[in-house]
Motif scaffolding. Structure first.
Motif, PDB file in Angstrom:
ATOM      1  N   GLN A   1       0.842  -1.189   0.000  1.00  0.00           N
ATOM      2  CA  GLN A   1       0.000   0.000   0.000  1.00  0.00           C
ATOM      3  C   GLN A   1       0.879   1.241   0.000  1.00  0.00           C
ATOM      4  O   GLN A   1       1.605   1.482   0.967  1.00  0.00           O
ATOM      5  N   ALA A   2       0.811   1.962  -1.092  1.00  0.00           N
ATOM      6  CA  ALA A   2       1.551   3.212  -1.210  1.00  0.00           C
ATOM      7  C   ALA A   2       0.703   4.343  -0.633  1.00  0.00           C
ATOM      8  O   ALA A   2      -0.526   4.231  -0.552  1.00  0.00           O
ATOM      9  N   PRO A   3       1.335   5.437  -0.229  1.00  0.00           N
ATOM     10  CA  PRO A   3       0.587   6.558   0.344  1.00  0.00           C
ATOM     11  C   PRO A   3      -0.518   7.035  -0.589  1.00  0.00           C
ATOM     12  O   PRO A   3      -0.288   7.275  -1.777  1.00  0.00           O
ATOM     13  N   GLY A   4      -1.723   7.139  -0.050  1.00  0.00           N
ATOM     14  CA  GLY A   4      -2.844   7.640  -0.833  1.00  0.00           C
ATOM     15  C   GLY A   4      -3.440   6.657  -1.810  1.00  0.00           C
ATOM     16  O   GLY A   4      -4.334   7.008  -2.582  1.00  0.00           O
ATOM     17  N   LYS A   5      -2.965   5.422  -1.766  1.00  0.00           N
ATOM     18  CA  LYS A   5      -3.469   4.410  -2.702  1.00  0.00           C
ATOM     19  C   LYS A   5      -4.069   3.235  -1.955  1.00  0.00           C
ATOM     20  O   LYS A   5      -3.824   3.042  -0.765  1.00  0.00           O
TER      21      LYS A   5
END
Length: 124
Positions: free
Chosen positions: A37-41
């Motif tokens: 999980q990438a930031p904002g995704k």
């Protein structure tokens, strides 16, 4: 319980190996998926290794660069990540499911146990 480890800061093109250690249940009976999980995704499925025959599955974005493996004797699953790119930066999670194997492995709801996540940062 699952414990993910091995994250860190690496330069583009570098490698890391993540580990997912299981305790309290028999790892042999579970398919293991890796998510990130990438930031904002949203959290996305990256790879899965079958409990039945050891088959492996990869998202297109990591195919040819990541390798999943398992050592049931050590109750541990590994994710070898090579040729890392900045877009691989994310928190990586491992998860275990008993009933679906790797069928639909990208669906979060199929998993019974989740690790706490380990941060991978790819940057120069």
């Amino acid at each position: 319980q699952l414990q993910a480890s091995g994250g860190g800061l690496v330069q583009p093109g570098g490698s890391l190996r993540l580990s997912c250690a299981a305790s309290g249940f028999t790892l042999d009976d579970y398919a293991i998926g890796w998510f990130r999980q990438a930031p904002g995704k949203e959290r996305e499925g990256v790879s899965c290794i079958s409990s039945s025959d050891g088959s492996t599955y990869y998202a297109d974005s990591v195919k040819g660069r990541f390798t999943i493996s398992r050592d049931n004797a050590k109750s541990t699953v590994y994710l070898q990540m090579d040729s890392l790119k900045p877009e691989d930066t994310a928190v990586y999670y491992c998860a275990a499911n008993r009933y679906y194997d790797c069928t639909g492995y990208k669906s979060l709801w199929r998993y019974d146990y989740w690790g706490q996540g380990t941060l991978v940062t790819v940057s120069s």
